[in-house]
Each structure stands twice: as C-alpha cells, then as structure tokens.
Design an enzyme around this catalytic site. Sequence first.
Site, PDB file in Angstrom:
ATOM      1  N   CYS A   2     -73.214 -70.234  18.117  1.00  0.00           N
ATOM      2  CA  CYS A   2     -73.326 -69.386  19.614  1.00  0.00           C
ATOM      3  C   CYS A   2     -73.502 -68.150  19.638  1.00  0.00           C
ATOM      4  O   CYS A   2     -72.538 -67.327  18.926  1.00  0.00           O
ATOM      5  CB  CYS A   2     -72.337 -69.895  20.521  1.00  0.00           C
ATOM      6  N   ARG A  27     -77.807 -67.752  15.552  1.00  0.00           N
ATOM      7  CA  ARG A  27     -76.626 -68.384  15.542  1.00  0.00           C
ATOM      8  C   ARG A  27     -76.247 -69.773  16.278  1.00  0.00           C
ATOM      9  O   ARG A  27     -75.263 -70.395  16.189  1.00  0.00           O
ATOM     10  CB  ARG A  27     -75.554 -67.119  16.579  1.00  0.00           C
ATOM     11  N   TRP A  74     -74.560 -73.246  19.804  1.00  0.00           N
ATOM     12  CA  TRP A  74     -74.484 -74.525  18.630  1.00  0.00           C
ATOM     13  C   TRP A  74     -73.311 -75.476  18.905  1.00  0.00           C
ATOM     14  O   TRP A  74     -72.225 -74.858  18.951  1.00  0.00           O
ATOM     15  CB  TRP A  74     -74.254 -73.621  17.279  1.00  0.00           C
ATOM     16  N   ASN A 100     -68.008 -68.397  23.025  1.00  0.00           N
ATOM     17  CA  ASN A 100     -68.583 -68.732  21.556  1.00  0.00           C
ATOM     18  C   ASN A 100     -67.252 -69.152  21.092  1.00  0.00           C
ATOM     19  O   ASN A 100     -66.238 -68.401  20.946  1.00  0.00           O
ATOM     20  CB  ASN A 100     -69.109 -67.512  21.022  1.00  0.00           C
ATOM     21  N   GLY A 101     -67.015 -70.415  20.299  1.00  0.00           N
ATOM     22  CA  GLY A 101     -65.786 -70.539  19.632  1.00  0.00           C
ATOM     23  C   GLY A 101     -65.232 -71.940  20.114  1.00  0.00           C
ATOM     24  O   GLY A 101     -65.972 -72.898  20.597  1.00  0.00           O
ATOM     25  N   GLU A 486     -77.805 -73.270  -5.937  1.00  0.00           N
ATOM     26  CA  GLU A 486     -78.194 -72.488  -5.018  1.00  0.00           C
ATOM     27  C   GLU A 486     -79.596 -73.059  -4.665  1.00  0.00           C
ATOM     28  O   GLU A 486     -80.073 -73.230  -3.371  1.00  0.00           O
ATOM     29  CB  GLU A 486     -78.059 -70.787  -5.254  1.00  0.00           C
ATOM     30  N   LYS A 490     -80.803 -74.654  -0.812  1.00  0.00           N
ATOM     31  CA  LYS A 490     -81.793 -73.834  -0.216  1.00  0.00           C
ATOM     32  C   LYS A 490     -82.898 -74.916   0.239  1.00  0.00           C
ATOM     33  O   LYS A 490     -83.330 -75.025   1.348  1.00  0.00           O
ATOM     34  CB  LYS A 490     -82.624 -72.914  -0.882  1.00  0.00           C
ATOM     35  N   GLU A 493     -81.280 -77.622   2.931  1.00  0.00           N
ATOM     36  CA  GLU A 493     -81.215 -76.834   4.185  1.00  0.00           C
ATOM     37  C   GLU A 493     -82.283 -76.711   5.020  1.00  0.00           C
ATOM     38  O   GLU A 493     -82.433 -76.827   6.098  1.00  0.00           O
ATOM     39  CB  GLU A 493     -80.153 -75.786   4.284  1.00  0.00           C
ATOM     40  N   HIS A 509     -74.379 -87.541 -17.620  1.00  0.00           N
ATOM     41  CA  HIS A 509     -73.144 -88.152 -17.227  1.00  0.00           C
ATOM     42  C   HIS A 509     -73.359 -88.854 -15.836  1.00  0.00           C
ATOM     43  O   HIS A 509     -72.432 -89.082 -15.093  1.00  0.00           O
ATOM     44  CB  HIS A 509     -71.918 -87.232 -17.118  1.00  0.00           C
ATOM     45  N   LYS A 607     -76.331 -69.806  11.447  1.00  0.00           N
ATOM     46  CA  LYS A 607     -76.199 -68.616  10.511  1.00  0.00           C
ATOM     47  C   LYS A 607     -74.667 -68.373  10.261  1.00  0.00           C
ATOM     48  O   LYS A 607     -74.176 -67.812   8.986  1.00  0.00           O
ATOM     49  CB  LYS A 607     -76.853 -67.428  10.979  1.00  0.00           C
TER      50      LYS A 607
HETATM   51  C1  F6R Z   1     -76.821 -71.118   3.209  1.00  0.00           C
HETATM   52  C2  F6R Z   1     -76.148 -70.292   4.132  1.00  0.00           C
HETATM   53  C3  F6R Z   1     -74.637 -70.681   3.940  1.00  0.00           C
HETATM   54  C4  F6R Z   1     -73.738 -69.424   4.412  1.00  0.00           C
HETATM   55  C5  F6R Z   1     -72.300 -69.946   4.365  1.00  0.00           C
HETATM   56  C6  F6R Z   1     -71.217 -68.693   4.408  1.00  0.00           C
HETATM   57  O1  F6R Z   1     -78.187 -70.409   3.093  1.00  0.00           O
HETATM   58  O2  F6R Z   1     -76.417 -69.387   4.434  1.00  0.00           O
HETATM   59  O3  F6R Z   1     -74.151 -71.603   3.106  1.00  0.00           O
HETATM   60  O4  F6R Z   1     -73.578 -68.952   2.862  1.00  0.00           O
HETATM   61  O5  F6R Z   1     -72.234 -70.187   5.711  1.00  0.00           O
HETATM   62  O6  F6R Z   1     -71.636 -67.865   5.076  1.00  0.00           O
HETATM   63  P1  F6R Z   1     -71.029 -66.204   5.117  1.00  0.00           P
HETATM   64  O7  F6R Z   1     -71.827 -65.620   3.741  1.00  0.00           O
HETATM   65  O8  F6R Z   1     -71.609 -65.469   6.170  1.00  0.00           O
HETATM   66  O9  F6R Z   1     -69.691 -66.315   4.952  1.00  0.00           O
END
Ligand code: F6R
Length: 612
Positions: A2, A27, A74, A100-101, A486, A490, A493, A509, A607
């Site tokens: 949010c 957000r 969100w 937000n929260g 990673e 990527k 997501e 395994h 984010k």
């Molecule tokens: C993936 C991604 C998330 C963040 C995670 C932690 O692309 O962006 O997995 O890495 O939510 O976020 P931060 O780094 O802001 O604590």
Amino acid sequence: MCGIVGYIGKKQAFDVVINGLQRLEYRGYDSAGLVLIQNETFLMKKTKGKVSDLREISQDLDKTAQMGIGHTRWATHGVPNDVNSHPHLSNSGELVIVHNGIIENYSAIKTMLTEKGYHFVSDTDTEVLVNLIEFMQKSSNLSITDAVRFALNEVIGAYAICVVDKKEADKIVVGRLGSPLAIGMGKDEFYIASDASPFVEFTKEAVYLDDGEMATITKEGVDVRKIADNLQVEPLVQQLQFDLDQIEKGGYDHFMLKEIFEQPKSILDTMRGRLLSSEGKIKMAGIFDHRNRILKSNRIIIIACGTSWHAGLIGEYLIEELARIPVEVEYASEFRYRNPVIYPTDIVIAISQSGETADSLAAIKMAKEAGAFIYGICNVVGSSIARISDAGSYTHAGPEIGVASTKAFTAQVTVLTMIALELGKQTGELSNEKFHKHLVEMEMLPKQVETVLKLDKEIQEIALAYKDATNCLYLGRGYNFPVALEGALKLKEISYIHAEGYPAAEMKHGPIALIDENLPVVIIATKGHYEKVVSNVQEIKSRKGKVIAIVNPGDTEVRAIADHCIEVPAVEEFLSPIINTIPLQLLSYYLAVLRGANVDQPRNLAKSVTVE
Ligand code: F6R
C-alpha cells in the site's frame, strides 16, 4: 504494501496525489482511491484496479481543492473491490482515512464498536480504525489530533495513516508504526507519502517519521509528537539524495529493464569511494570502526527475505571463504519465530533493499534485544532497518522501482564482497598481495557487466524458444547455487512460469525425475566446479532435457551438448555471482514480456513487504 499520499498547500491537490500514487504503485496495485477536501466537504473517488483507472473515473471531479489524500492498495483484509478500497469514511461521514499496514486487534475493536451501534460497510481493518478514532473523538469531545493519538494507543499492529476531519479541514493528521511515512517540506505546503518519490520533484527536504510518532500538518507547519505520551519532537529534516529522472523509465519499456541496464553504474556507485585499488584499500567505515567487535565474534548471522536472502547466501560463501568467519543465513520470518540461540557476541548482518521489510525488522529487533551487533545493508537511505542498525553500509543502487529486484541484488552482493575482502584482510586470511589482486579484479566488474548486457538480443531470442514452458529448473554449484535460486525466483515472480533453483549436485536426489524434453534447465557452467557441472549437463541431455548454459569464453564441452549457450566474461569465482546473475535477469524479463505479463507489477506482489 500500500502506498499513501497526501498534500496540503497552494497547488491543486489532485495532480500531486494522483501522480504520487502512480509513483507508489510499485507498493500495491489492486485498487486505488483519493479524497479531495474543499469547503468542509469530501470529494471522493475509489475503485478496484490501477491508478490509471482511478484517473479515468476522476475526470468529472472538481479539482480545485488544495488538500487531499490518496491510496494505492495491496489487499490484506478483504478482497480488492471498490468498497474495500481506501479512503474509508467514519460512520458520521466526518472523518476520512487512508492506511498502510495491518491492525491486528481490529476484530475486538470492531465487536466493541458494533455494540456501541457502529456499522461497517467494508471488510477492512482500516474502516474499524477510522471509527475507533470517531468513537474516541465523540465520547471525549476531542480534537482530531487527540482522537487519533488516543485511538492509536489502543491499536496493535502496523500502520502509516493520514486522517482528515471535515470539522477541522485545515489539517491532515498522520501517524506511523511499522510502516514508513515521509513528509516533504515545502514553503507553506507539505507532502505526505510512503516514500519520497511522489514529492522529490517539488522538494528535496523530507522528515521521516519514526515508529511511534505522529504529526499534525497544516499549511503553516508540522507538529510532530510521540503517540505514547504526546511529547513534542523536533523533526529531523533530511536532504533527499535522488532526482526525478532516477525514478522515471527513461525510454525503457519497463523499470525492470532500465534497472537491469543500470547495473554497471549501480555497481560502480556502490564501490565508489570504498574500493580503492590504487591505495590497496577498502574503505568502509562501518566495518573499520567496528572491526574489533566483528573479529572477536564467533559467527555472523545474515538475516533477510527473498532476493536479499539470496544475496545473503552469497555473502556466506564469500565471508567463509575469504575471511574464514563462520556464517549462518536465516530467513527473517523463520528466525524471528523459532527461538534461535543468539549470543551478545553475534554479528547480525541484515540485508534489505527497502529497509522496511516487516519480518526482517522484527528479526533485527529480536537480535538487538539479545545483545547482538546489527550491521544493516540497505538501499533506501533513512529506512527503518538502516536507522535501527548499529552500523552499516548503504548499497548505492539508486531507487529501485521494478517490483522484481535486480540492481539492488547485485549492489548487495557488491557490498558483501567488499566486506568479505576487508574481513579477509583483517583476519590475515588474505595476504596483502592477494587482497590487492582481488581489488583490481573487482574493480573491473562494471565493465564486465557492460559486456554481459550486450547479450541482450541473443537472450531475447533464446527466450522465444521457451515462452510456452510451464516449468523450469535452475542449477548451479558453489557461489552459483544462490544465483540459480535467484534466477528461478526472478522467473516465477514475473513470468508465472514455475521454476526451482537447486544445487546442481542435488539434481540426482529428486529433480532429475522431472527431466524430459519439455523441461528447460538453466545451468551455470562457468569456471569453478566446471567438470562436475559438465557431468550434470550430460545427465540432463541424456534424459532429453533442454539446456541453457551460462559459459565462459573458450568452453567447448558444454557447447558441444547444450541447446543454448550464453557466454559471459570469465572472472574469479568469488566475483562470478554478479556476472552470472545478469543473463538470468534478462532471460526472465524477456520470457515475461513474451508471455504478456506485467513485468513491473507482477500479480499479488508488492515491492515493500511491510506486513508479515
Ligand atoms: C524479489 C524481491 C523480493 C524482496 C523481498 C525482500 O524480486 O524483490 O523477494 O527481495 O521482499 O525485500 P527487501 O530487500 O526490501 O527486504
């Protein structure tokens, strides 16, 4: 999670609020709404959908008001629909809120308010909060500021809120606990936002509220107080360190692509002034000032979530190899709830792009209470984790807007590599000669990343062959096992293709059962464990799997059998995660684009995860 925006001043509030919401859309983006406040009336619009939908339905709105608040959501409580969208009104229609929260004890408060005759139209905890404020105000005849303060003292959970009362329509009351809130300081005008991006074009001065603080904002000024005891606080005005062009797409189709291409610069910026190869030095005040404590500790615990956790895993490999200090890497969400053993001698490295991730923040607080020393690695300057840490290093990646983290990740690994090298020097594990050699090698990274980015078109073509894949396996060994994790994250997501990352040797395994002609396997086959990875490639090919391999120049063995090879510059193994991650970012990006996915705003994600 949010985004909230507010404005009070002399401009048309609509433009500030709607454009601000657009910038905060990373957000949360399942619904959006705003209210303009004029002549003691509320002009409100809200809708399920994006900020662009809100803009559309606001066409007929009288836009002359100079005060307004807005929200991009969100969803936590209640499905995304028009009714659950913010702002929310109190029962009398006199108070309006954006939030937000999460209010954790909303259910008990709702029951109490229902007994007092309050009714609720939405499923949200936010509507409960605005009615609690109204209840407090009416039952004790309070000003809006006092009513907000009294109510916030009753709630458990996390919040950043903006509240307006029709009867005192010259002020916006804001408060924060656990969710970020910044106030942009103008002349006779003030901006409110979840981060500074909505107002950086108007002012470079910001006040970041601390947890447990609230503020009453009028055109005349900002009055900051502690929520607990109403004690006045002198606001600390900070200078913003970024410009508008850094948070715009700059000709790229997506923020993610722009941020991938920014990596030569972001890595350079992260090393600037720290990696001084000509002086044979790494200059990181956070590490140098606390070297005695770090070197005396028996172990380092790295705490993070998601992509930052992957950076942490690479940090483990780096610090253990180069400095021989034991490292444990923990998911913040597990660490905080599993009653871990924490010694006062422990060093906790917390990694977070946003610096606001709720689980990471809670885990740090727990470690801090147990006496551990907290070292923060954050990208957002002035963020909660940066502020709560005892010391730290910022990753100077610049604002990261794309929801999928790219340049922040490579900047985190850059910081961790410098820390590992410096600790290696301090512990005596690295001779002066070796240390110096590594500095020179590391300094070449930005140029080498530039070389990798030239593979853009080639990777786009490879993506074309796999756009209909439903599953994908990523394999890597050693330093490149976290890179495989990673790469898989990527892909899933942003493209919604199911993907798993595995240590290459673990394939036997279990995951080997999945391999057939329909399963693309992305394998990192650069130098370091090369021969063993070649065997893995053979095992995949003999089961008809499709192989996309990341290789170094001169490779012949993998080339002979893989379906596609992406050739990246050969670097020392400890630097390879940074180089090898880039093609995987591009591959995910192009697969997502080819599948028509919204790359910058993948479904269900946000984010900054400020709720647990
Ligand atoms: C993936 C991604 C998330 C963040 C995670 C932690 O692309 O962006 O997995 O890495 O939510 O976020 P931060 O780094 O802001 O604590």
